[in-house]
Enzyme design. Structure first.
Site, short mmCIF file in Angstrom:
data_model
loop_
_atom_site.label_atom_id
_atom_site.label_comp_id
_atom_site.label_asym_id
_atom_site.label_seq_id
_atom_site.Cartn_x
_atom_site.Cartn_y
_atom_site.Cartn_z
N GLY A 1 -37.57 -31.26 -15.28
CA GLY A 1 -37.67 -30.16 -14.53
C GLY A 1 -37.19 -30.16 -13.06
O GLY A 1 -38.00 -29.48 -12.42
N HIS B 1 -24.98 -26.08 -16.77
CA HIS B 1 -24.47 -27.37 -17.37
C HIS B 1 -24.06 -28.36 -16.32
O HIS B 1 -23.10 -27.82 -15.45
CB HIS B 1 -23.32 -26.48 -18.28
CG HIS B 1 -22.58 -27.77 -19.08
ND1 HIS B 1 -23.19 -28.51 -20.17
CD2 HIS B 1 -21.41 -28.25 -18.93
CE1 HIS B 1 -22.52 -29.34 -20.71
NE2 HIS B 1 -21.27 -29.49 -20.21
C1 GRF Z 1 -29.55 -30.84 -15.87
O1 GRF Z 1 -28.49 -31.93 -15.24
C2 GRF Z 1 -28.92 -30.08 -16.43
O2 GRF Z 1 -27.64 -29.48 -16.05
C3 GRF Z 1 -28.83 -30.36 -17.99
O3 GRF Z 1 -30.29 -31.18 -18.14
C4 GRF Z 1 -30.65 -31.50 -16.95
C5 GRF Z 1 -32.07 -31.32 -16.65
O4 GRF Z 1 -32.51 -31.98 -15.47
N1 GRF Z 1 -28.69 -29.40 -19.02
P1 GRF Z 1 -33.73 -31.49 -15.09
O5 GRF Z 1 -34.78 -31.45 -16.43
O6 GRF Z 1 -33.84 -29.99 -14.38
O7 GRF Z 1 -34.33 -32.35 -14.11
#
Ligand code: GRF
Length: 204
Positions: free
Chosen positions: A14, A111
């Site tokens: 998160g 993404h």
């Molecule tokens: C991010 O790199 C996002 O692009 C991918 O998952 C990751 C999530 O990271 N889909 P976080 O949970 O916000 O730290």
């Protein structure tokens, strides 16, 4: 707090949720996180939500008999929180038709690659292993096809000679934490319009 209400879906740490919470708190986004929903019980993002006094919910797909029942519960939770826009912030699950239909052009996904290149769950390492010299971050509207909907914003990240997947990942996250709140700020301001596949973002 007031303005646009975001329902944020997560599966993990998160850190992007944190960037959104911080941007709402500082006023950079004219809106608030209305609810955080995780499909994983141990997602640290649920703790971040609680620390920010935002309602947090773990919806476990395994406790629903069918995929449709899970999607229905998800939509009800989003509706109950009076969500305006659904934000997928590291939500590692395909969103069902019920939520997409209830929030047309109102579901935003992040993404960690420059779509349409390197879709799927391993965008960072796939780009690294393919040997491309530039990858980046994409924010797009989600549709029923994974990582395919209209692109709202993209930002490049060069892959450096001495990068490892880990160092690249760190720089990708830094860009995500800047770009995602910028896009949500534009959405909250009503500066984002969609025309077929083309999305326009007016400047402030
Ligand atoms: C991010 O790199 C996002 O692009 C991918 O998952 C990751 C999530 O990271 N889909 P976080 O949970 O916000 O730290």
């Amino acid at each position: 707090m007031s303005g646009t209400r975001f329902g944020v879906l997560i599966s993990g740490s998160g850190s992007n949720l944190q960037a959104i919470l911080d941007a709402c708190a500082s006023g950079a986004i004219a809106g608030e996180v209305a609810i955080v929903i995780s499909n994983k019980a141990d997602a640290y993002g649920l703790v971040r939500a609680e620390l920010a006094s935002v309602p947090a919910l773990h919806l476990d797909p395994k406790t629903f008999a069918t995929r449709g029942e899970y999607d229905h519960a998800l939509r009800l939770a989003l509706d109950e929180a009076r969500t305006d826009f659904v934000v997928m912030a590291g939500y590692m699950k395909l969103l069902g038709a019920e939520v997409l239909d209830a929030y047309p052009q109102r579901v935003v996904n992040l993404h960690p690659a420059l779509l349409p290149s390197f879709p799927g769950a391993h965008g960072i390492s796939d780009a690294f292993n393919a040997g491309v010299k530039i990858t980046g971050v994409t924010v797009h509207f989600a549709n029923e096809v994974f990582d395919e909907g209209p692109i709202i914003a993209q930002r490049p990240v060069p892959i450096l000679e001495d990068d490892t997947v880990d160092t690249l990942e760190e720089r990708i996250h830094e860009v995500e934490h800047a770009l995602f709140p910028e896009v949500l700020a534009a959405i909250a301001d009503g500066r984002v319009t969609v025309e077929g596949r083309r999305v326009h973002v007016a400047s402030r």
